[in-house]
Design a protein around this motif. Structure first.
Motif, PDB file in Angstrom:
ATOM      1  N   SER A   1     -33.702  55.238   0.214  1.00 13.19           N
ATOM      2  CA  SER A   1     -33.722  55.786  -0.013  1.00 13.19           C
ATOM      3  C   SER A   1     -35.015  56.730   0.637  1.00 13.19           C
ATOM      4  CB  SER A   1     -33.926  56.949  -1.327  1.00 13.19           C
ATOM      5  OG  SER A   1     -32.598  57.136  -1.213  1.00 13.19           O
ATOM      6  N   LEU A   2     -36.208  55.928   0.142  1.00 10.99           N
ATOM      7  CA  LEU A   2     -37.764  56.168  -0.003  1.00 10.99           C
ATOM      8  C   LEU A   2     -38.332  55.255   1.770  1.00 10.99           C
ATOM      9  CD1 LEU A   2     -39.844  55.832  -3.258  1.00 10.99           C
ATOM     10  CD2 LEU A   2     -39.670  57.881  -1.396  1.00 10.99           C
ATOM     11  N   THR A   3     -37.452  54.367   1.724  1.00  2.00           N
ATOM     12  CA  THR A   3     -37.871  54.056   3.472  1.00  2.00           C
ATOM     13  C   THR A   3     -36.490  54.266   4.711  1.00  2.00           C
ATOM     14  OG1 THR A   3     -36.191  51.767   2.798  1.00  2.00           O
ATOM     15  CG2 THR A   3     -38.301  51.585   2.533  1.00  2.00           C
ATOM     16  N   LYS A   4     -36.208  56.112   4.374  1.00  2.00           N
ATOM     17  CA  LYS A   4     -35.244  55.742   5.223  1.00  2.00           C
ATOM     18  C   LYS A   4     -35.886  56.334   6.711  1.00  2.00           C
ATOM     19  CE  LYS A   4     -32.461  60.187   6.232  1.00  2.00           C
ATOM     20  NZ  LYS A   4     -31.573  59.211   7.020  1.00  2.00           N
ATOM     21  N   PRO A   5     -37.368  56.706   6.459  1.00  5.06           N
ATOM     22  CA  PRO A   5     -37.887  57.601   7.453  1.00  5.06           C
ATOM     23  C   PRO A   5     -38.352  56.121   8.575  1.00  5.06           C
ATOM     24  CG  PRO A   5     -38.906  58.115   5.925  1.00  5.06           C
ATOM     25  CD  PRO A   5     -37.597  57.528   5.423  1.00  5.06           C
ATOM     26  N   ILE A   6     -39.226  54.959   7.741  1.00  2.00           N
ATOM     27  CA  ILE A   6     -39.018  53.599   8.258  1.00  2.00           C
ATOM     28  C   ILE A   6     -37.703  53.043   9.428  1.00  2.00           C
ATOM     29  CG2 ILE A   6     -40.257  51.436   8.032  1.00  2.00           C
ATOM     30  CD1 ILE A   6     -41.752  52.801   5.519  1.00  2.00           C
ATOM     31  N   ARG A   7     -36.601  52.973   8.356  1.00  2.00           N
ATOM     32  CA  ARG A   7     -35.824  52.521   9.668  1.00  2.00           C
ATOM     33  C   ARG A   7     -35.722  53.108   9.968  1.00  2.00           C
ATOM     34  NH1 ARG A   7     -33.588  51.957   4.358  1.00  2.00           N
ATOM     35  NH2 ARG A   7     -32.519  54.024   4.797  1.00  2.00           N
ATOM     36  N   ASP A   8     -35.457  54.749  10.042  1.00  2.00           N
ATOM     37  CA  ASP A   8     -34.966  55.525  11.550  1.00  2.00           C
ATOM     38  C   ASP A   8     -35.510  55.818  12.548  1.00  2.00           C
ATOM     39  OD1 ASP A   8     -32.909  56.567   9.405  1.00  2.00           O
ATOM     40  OD2 ASP A   8     -33.594  58.371   9.471  1.00  2.00           O
ATOM     41  N   GLU A   9     -37.143  55.265  11.860  1.00  2.00           N
ATOM     42  CA  GLU A   9     -37.846  54.798  13.415  1.00  2.00           C
ATOM     43  C   GLU A   9     -38.266  54.346  13.976  1.00  2.00           C
ATOM     44  OE1 GLU A   9     -42.479  55.817  11.981  1.00  2.00           O
ATOM     45  OE2 GLU A   9     -42.805  54.308  13.915  1.00  2.00           O
ATOM     46  N   ALA A  10     -37.143  52.267  13.224  1.00  2.13           N
ATOM     47  CA  ALA A  10     -37.358  52.003  14.036  1.00  2.13           C
ATOM     48  C   ALA A  10     -36.107  51.134  15.032  1.00  2.13           C
ATOM     49  CB  ALA A  10     -37.534  50.082  12.433  1.00  2.13           C
ATOM     50  N   ILE A  11     -35.188  52.250  13.956  1.00  2.00           N
ATOM     51  CA  ILE A  11     -33.385  51.858  15.568  1.00  2.00           C
ATOM     52  C   ILE A  11     -33.572  52.759  16.232  1.00  2.00           C
ATOM     53  CG2 ILE A  11     -32.653  53.636  13.673  1.00  2.00           C
ATOM     54  CD1 ILE A  11     -30.894  50.568  14.419  1.00  2.00           C
ATOM     55  N   THR A  12     -34.830  54.087  16.048  1.00  4.36           N
ATOM     56  CA  THR A  12     -34.568  54.928  17.007  1.00  4.36           C
ATOM     57  C   THR A  12     -35.331  54.023  17.786  1.00  4.36           C
ATOM     58  OG1 THR A  12     -34.655  57.164  15.369  1.00  4.36           O
ATOM     59  CG2 THR A  12     -35.795  57.094  17.961  1.00  4.36           C
ATOM     60  N   SER A  13     -36.534  53.389  18.054  1.00  7.44           N
ATOM     61  CA  SER A  13     -37.552  52.873  19.027  1.00  7.44           C
ATOM     62  C   SER A  13     -36.483  51.653  19.212  1.00  7.44           C
ATOM     63  CB  SER A  13     -38.810  52.844  17.785  1.00  7.44           C
ATOM     64  OG  SER A  13     -38.814  51.655  18.901  1.00  7.44           O
ATOM     65  N   LEU A  14     -36.107  50.814  18.767  1.00 10.67           N
ATOM     66  CA  LEU A  14     -35.041  49.896  19.463  1.00 10.67           C
ATOM     67  C   LEU A  14     -33.876  49.915  20.037  1.00 10.67           C
ATOM     68  CD1 LEU A  14     -34.476  46.810  18.628  1.00 10.67           C
ATOM     69  CD2 LEU A  14     -32.966  47.575  17.441  1.00 10.67           C
ATOM     70  N   TYR A  15     -33.472  51.834  19.548  1.00 18.34           N
ATOM     71  CA  TYR A  15     -32.063  51.927  20.485  1.00 18.34           C
ATOM     72  C   TYR A  15     -32.449  52.585  21.814  1.00 18.34           C
ATOM     73  CZ  TYR A  15     -27.284  53.284  21.920  1.00 18.34           C
ATOM     74  OH  TYR A  15     -26.466  53.728  22.523  1.00 18.34           O
ATOM     75  N   SER A  16     -32.951  53.410  21.852  1.00 18.23           N
ATOM     76  CA  SER A  16     -33.874  54.138  23.037  1.00 18.23           C
ATOM     77  C   SER A  16     -34.503  53.388  23.828  1.00 18.23           C
ATOM     78  CB  SER A  16     -34.639  55.741  22.755  1.00 18.23           C
ATOM     79  OG  SER A  16     -35.355  55.224  21.570  1.00 18.23           O
ATOM     80  N   LYS A  17     -35.230  52.069  23.523  1.00 19.07           N
ATOM     81  CA  LYS A  17     -35.903  50.960  24.839  1.00 19.07           C
ATOM     82  C   LYS A  17     -34.880  50.250  25.319  1.00 19.07           C
ATOM     83  CE  LYS A  17     -39.489  49.629  22.126  1.00 19.07           C
ATOM     84  NZ  LYS A  17     -39.862  49.019  21.061  1.00 19.07           N
ATOM     85  N   THR A  18     -33.072  50.216  24.816  1.00 19.80           N
ATOM     86  CA  THR A  18     -32.889  49.970  25.756  1.00 19.80           C
ATOM     87  C   THR A  18     -31.413  49.897  25.994  1.00 19.80           C
ATOM     88  OG1 THR A  18     -32.503  48.965  23.585  1.00 19.80           O
ATOM     89  CG2 THR A  18     -33.410  47.185  23.976  1.00 19.80           C
ATOM     90  N   LEU A  19     -30.374  51.088  24.931  1.00 19.18           N
ATOM     91  CA  LEU A  19     -29.409  51.715  24.925  1.00 19.18           C
ATOM     92  C   LEU A  19     -28.082  50.264  25.036  1.00 19.18           C
ATOM     93  CD1 LEU A  19     -29.971  54.546  28.157  1.00 19.18           C
ATOM     94  CD2 LEU A  19     -30.187  54.570  24.983  1.00 19.18           C
ATOM     95  N   PHE A  20     -28.357  49.543  24.234  1.00 21.77           N
ATOM     96  CA  PHE A  20     -27.416  48.228  23.935  1.00 21.77           C
ATOM     97  C   PHE A  20     -25.791  49.216  23.986  1.00 21.77           C
ATOM     98  CE2 PHE A  20     -31.012  46.226  21.793  1.00 21.77           C
ATOM     99  CZ  PHE A  20     -31.208  45.018  22.119  1.00 21.77           C
TER     100      PHE A  20
END
Ligand SMILES: C[S@@+](CC[C@H](N)C(=O)[O-])C[C@H]1O[C@@H](n2cnc3c(N)ncnc32)[C@H](O)[C@@H]1O
Length: 261
Positions: free
Chosen positions: A30-49
């Motif tokens: 739960s504590l690391t949710k913001p870090i995970r969310d930021e990482a996946i957001t940055s990954l997906y918005s760059k590439t739109l796989f």
């Protein structure tokens, strides 16, 4: 002997199962949710796989396993809605040692998918789930097959007991009574294992892929200070030492007094 068959979390969802006794690890997730969310957001918005392959390494079985997956999918689905982009096909890989209770994860997937679909509301693309048994200190996925790798509370597990620590008397880990060679042996083993882990993942991640790794650490630089970390190993060592003593007493009833005096 395949250690992964013997050393694993307690399966099922009974009173002593990992699923019912992983509150502490759940806190980390739960504590690391913001870090995970930021990482996946940055990954997906760059590439739109069009297809997104996600792996959870050392997934175990229980609420934390599925919490991480639903969290990642929800973030991507929200992004798709904001960007007016159709949602990707998901490939979710659950990795753990071979003795892990993968069946318990599989049994809960129908329920999980239904709940996820309810929460997302719009129609999401297909979601495929795979169990991948094997040590993450070796290659477990094909070359360039993963976009996002996640691992929480698992990398503190070494691949084996470090060599040359026989003088770590009555301890089962680094403690304030541990000689300095023991501290170095653990440090060296971790360094070797973590390097292998990173080399393997480097082969498995696609270019531009991303990893979020969480592992417990110390607040204090002194590796023998167990106040903020690892005190539970001392507790476990005390229990094991007590059991050894009991076996000794049982085997040598005449010496009973000697043991206690
Ligand atoms: C404390 S559990 C954490 C489970 C889950 N990630 C969570 O946060 O609740 C650690 C998990 O790592 C797995 N593990 C340890 N060493 C491993 C290895 N070399 N390869 C794959 N899994 C491993 C264990 O079997 C166990 O299920």
């Amino acid at each position: 002997m395949d250690l992964g068959q013997v050393v694993h979390m307690n399966g099922g969802d009974g009173e002593t199962s990992y699923a019912k006794n992983s509150f502490h690890q759940g806190n980390a997730v739960s504590l690391t949710k913001p870090i995970r969310d930021e990482a996946i957001t940055s990954l997906y918005s760059k590439t739109l796989f069009k297809s997104l392959a996600i792996a959870d390494l050392g997934c175990s079985s229980g609420p934390n396993t599925l919490f991480v997956v639903s969290d990642i999918i929800m973030v991507v689905e929200k992004l798709c809605q904001q960007l007016n982009h159709s949602s990707p096909e998901y490939k979710i890989f659950f990795n753990d040692v071979s003795g892990n209770d993968f069946n318990n994860i599989f049994k809960s997937l129908d329920n999980f998918k239904e709940k996820l679909q309810d929460e997302i509301k719009t129609k999401m693309s297909s979601c495929y789930f795979f169990g991948v048994p094997g040590s993450f200190y070796s290659r477990v996925f094909p070359n360039r097959s993963l976009h996002f790798i996640h691992s929480s509370h698992s990398l503190q597990w070494l691949s084996k007991v470090p060599e040359g620590i026989e003088n770590n008397k009555s301890n089962i880990y680094i403690n304030y009574t541990s000689p300095s060679n023991v501290v170095k042996a653990y440090y060296d083993q971790f360094k070797r294992d973590f390097s292998v882990f990173l080399k393997c993942r480097a082969e498995e991640l696609v270019e531009g892929g991303c990893m979020v790794l969480t592992m417990p650490g110390r607040r204090n630089e002194d590796p023998c200070d167990i106040k903020y970390c690892c005190y539970y190993w001392e507790l476990l060592a005390a229990v094991l030492n007590g059991m050894v003593l009991e076996v000794y007493i049982y085997k040598h009833p005449i010496n009973e007094k000697e043991v206690f005096l």
